[in-house]
Design an enzyme around this catalytic site. Structure first.
Site, PDB file in Angstrom:
ATOM      1  NE  ARG A  35      -8.732  -3.378 -16.115  1.00  0.00           N
ATOM      2  CZ  ARG A  35      -7.471  -2.997 -16.262  1.00  0.00           C
ATOM      3  NH1 ARG A  35      -6.844  -2.871 -17.245  1.00  0.00           N
ATOM      4  NH2 ARG A  35      -7.033  -1.965 -15.309  1.00  0.00           N
ATOM      5  CE  LYS A 198       8.359   8.294  -2.070  1.00  0.00           C
ATOM      6  NZ  LYS A 198       9.183   8.473  -3.151  1.00  0.00           N
ATOM      7  N   GLY A 354      -4.727   2.472  -6.897  1.00  0.00           N
ATOM      8  CA  GLY A 354      -3.610   1.593  -6.967  1.00  0.00           C
ATOM      9  C   GLY A 354      -3.595   0.585  -5.809  1.00  0.00           C
ATOM     10  N   GLY A 377      -5.385   5.681 -12.284  1.00  0.00           N
ATOM     11  CA  GLY A 377      -5.076   7.274 -12.594  1.00  0.00           C
ATOM     12  C   GLY A 377      -6.233   8.008 -12.719  1.00  0.00           C
TER      13      GLY A 377
HETATM   14  P1  AMP Z   1       0.694   3.921  -2.380  1.00  0.00           P
HETATM   15  O1  AMP Z   1       0.856   3.477  -3.861  1.00  0.00           O
HETATM   16  O2  AMP Z   1       1.228   5.595  -2.239  1.00  0.00           O
HETATM   17  O3  AMP Z   1      -0.722   3.981  -1.982  1.00  0.00           O
HETATM   18  O4  AMP Z   1       1.648   3.534  -1.407  1.00  0.00           O
HETATM   19  C1  AMP Z   1       1.394   1.893  -1.095  1.00  0.00           C
HETATM   20  C2  AMP Z   1       2.741   1.355  -0.329  1.00  0.00           C
HETATM   21  O5  AMP Z   1       3.128   2.256   0.708  1.00  0.00           O
HETATM   22  C3  AMP Z   1       2.697  -0.044  -0.307  1.00  0.00           C
HETATM   23  O6  AMP Z   1       3.386  -0.517  -1.216  1.00  0.00           O
HETATM   24  C4  AMP Z   1       3.165  -0.266   1.250  1.00  0.00           C
HETATM   25  O7  AMP Z   1       3.907  -1.172   1.455  1.00  0.00           O
HETATM   26  C5  AMP Z   1       3.711   1.283   1.423  1.00  0.00           C
HETATM   27  N1  AMP Z   1       3.800   1.576   2.998  1.00  0.00           N
HETATM   28  C6  AMP Z   1       2.734   1.618   3.625  1.00  0.00           C
HETATM   29  N2  AMP Z   1       3.178   1.808   5.007  1.00  0.00           N
HETATM   30  C7  AMP Z   1       4.348   2.047   4.958  1.00  0.00           C
HETATM   31  C8  AMP Z   1       5.484   2.215   6.094  1.00  0.00           C
HETATM   32  N3  AMP Z   1       5.035   2.588   7.188  1.00  0.00           N
HETATM   33  N4  AMP Z   1       6.697   2.410   5.580  1.00  0.00           N
HETATM   34  C9  AMP Z   1       7.189   2.108   4.357  1.00  0.00           C
HETATM   35  N5  AMP Z   1       5.990   1.836   3.215  1.00  0.00           N
HETATM   36  C10 AMP Z   1       4.868   1.896   3.454  1.00  0.00           C
END
Ligand code: AMP
Length: 397
Positions: A35, A198, A354, A377
């Site tokens: 940074r 999600k 993230g 964010g």
């Molecule tokens: P995000 O912060 O929404 O980008 O989510 C990232 C997280 O999603 C990471 O920690 C991954 O381990 C998780 N992830 C990715 N694919 C899967 C899956 N098939 N089942 C459960 N978690 C997952």
């Protein structure tokens, strides 16, 4: 967009909001200087013009109170080392200490102010506090993308005291133009790869970008809500049942807007959420009970690869598998390799938000993509189509 290049800083004092929220070890050594390095071109430009620099930043979450563990004095030596010039330090960001240090600053010198968040007025966006800060410089420069979505005193409110004499730093300008390439000016076909756990956390992004993209690749845990909604068997895979209707709406909206959606065809299914679990490759809609999809399968990756390699503009947000576990990291690595190849062939690629940034760093793709966004964010809110107060405050004069 007003940047540093619109100004001559000769004999001027630039007050620059930087993001020096760097990680420290238990002995208060800076463990990652990226940074600081990222802000260097902005600082050097002012100095080379013959100006001086007052730097302001936050560090950690001191919640409006002085906290020696979060003092910016711990980073003064590192900032000096990175800039190659001895940086001065003011023990407060406002009041006597700051005013005297700023008044004594000569051309070619740099002053770092103490942590802004030692005053609760910073996060409250207090106008009097912002005014006090504003009196420490002649030209306001915002180079902190990571806080541009916050209407804090130093990121937003301060700008109103600098009519005609405020601009973006190089880092912030680069972030803004990278996002604009995805959302406005990028060469077609534009592809967004959205993964992660999600649907619910990505829904606003999806809604906003559907008007701007040609292809939407969906991967990761999000997949299974879409697959189940379409009648597939997802076994024990992660799923948001209450978002299934929304998933179908997204698919029909995408169709109406001429966006081609690419969902996985096959997956690596595991009998436990564990790196050492037993695995099998199954069709995405025929995952047996007791098994869960944790990574993209080979047919899927080949299909995703074809789409990525045909794209001219690529946004990547979210891993396509549980990349933290080696056994389920191959899909995410493969996506990185395809983006690397597409970028070498002339595509513009932006990685942001993230966990995709973490994955890119972990697997060494930082230099392979065109741009890695530093603002989690802030990046997500821009992709969601929100106007960021820190950016608006510079644009509205
Ligand atoms: P995000 O912060 O929404 O980008 O989510 C990232 C997280 O999603 C990471 O920690 C991954 O381990 C998780 N992830 C990715 N694919 C899967 C899956 N098939 N089942 C459960 N978690 C997952």
């Amino acid at each position: 967009m007003k940047t540093l290049d619109n100004f001559d800083f000769k004999n001027k004092k630039a007050i620059i909001r930087v993001d020096f929220n760097v990680p420290l070890d238990k002995d208060f050594n800076v463990t990652d200087t990226s940074r600081i390095e990222a802000a260097k071109p902005t600082i050097i430009k002012v100095l080379e013009d013959g100006g001086s620099v007052v730097l302001m930043s936050h560090l950690g979450r001191p919640k409006g109170q002085s906290n020696p563990d979060m003092s910016l004095k711990h980073i003064v030596d590192k900032v000096s080392e990175v800039l190659g010039i001895e940086v001065k330090f003011a023990e407060d960001c406002i009041g006597e200490a700051a005013t005297t240090a700023s008044n004594n600053l000569k051309s070619g010198e740099v002053l770092l102010l103490e942590n802004l968040r030692f005053h609760k007025e910073e996060e409250l966006g207090d106008p009097d506090f912002a005014k006090e800060l504003s009196q420490l410089g002649d030209i306001y420069v915002n180079d902190a993308f990571g806080t541009a979505h916050r209407a804090h005193a130093s990121t937003t409110i301060i700008a109103k005291y600098f009519k005609g004499s405020k601009c973006f730093g190089y880092l912030l300008a680069k972030e803004i133009s990278a996002i604009e390439k995805i959302l406005k000016t990028g060469e077609k076909p534009v592809t967004a790869i959205l993964g992660g756990a999600k649907v619910s956390s990505k829904i606003t992004i999806i809604e906003n970008i559907l008007d701007k993209i040609d292809h939407l690749i969906i991967g990761g845990g999000m997949t299974y809500t879409f697959v189940k909604a379409q009648g597939g068997n997802i076994g024990d895979s992660i799923c948001e049942d209450d978002k299934m209707e929304l998933a179908l709406t997204i698919l029909s909206e995408a169709k109406k807007k001429g966006v081609t959606v690419h969902l996985p065809i096959d997956v690596i299914a595991a009998d436990d959420f564990d790196n050492n679990a037993n695995t099998q490759i199954t069709d995405v809609g025929s995952i047996p009970d007791g098994w869960q999809g944790l990574d993209a399968g080979p047919k899927t990756l080949e299909m995703f690869g074809d789409v990525i390699l045909a794209s001219k503009t690529i946004l990547w947000n979210g891993p396509v598998g549980v990349f933290e576990m080696e056994s389920f990291s191959k899909g995410t690595i493969a996506i990185g390799n395809y983006i690397d190849k597409a970028t070498k062939e002339g595509a513009f690629s932006l990685v942001g938000g993230g966990d995709s940034v973490a994955a890119v760093k972990q697997f060494g793709f930082e230099d392979a993509v065109s741009y890695v966004s530093t603002g989690g964010g802030a990046m997500l809110e821009s992709l969601e189509g929100k106007s960021l107060p820190g950016i608006a405050a510079i644009i509205e004069d």
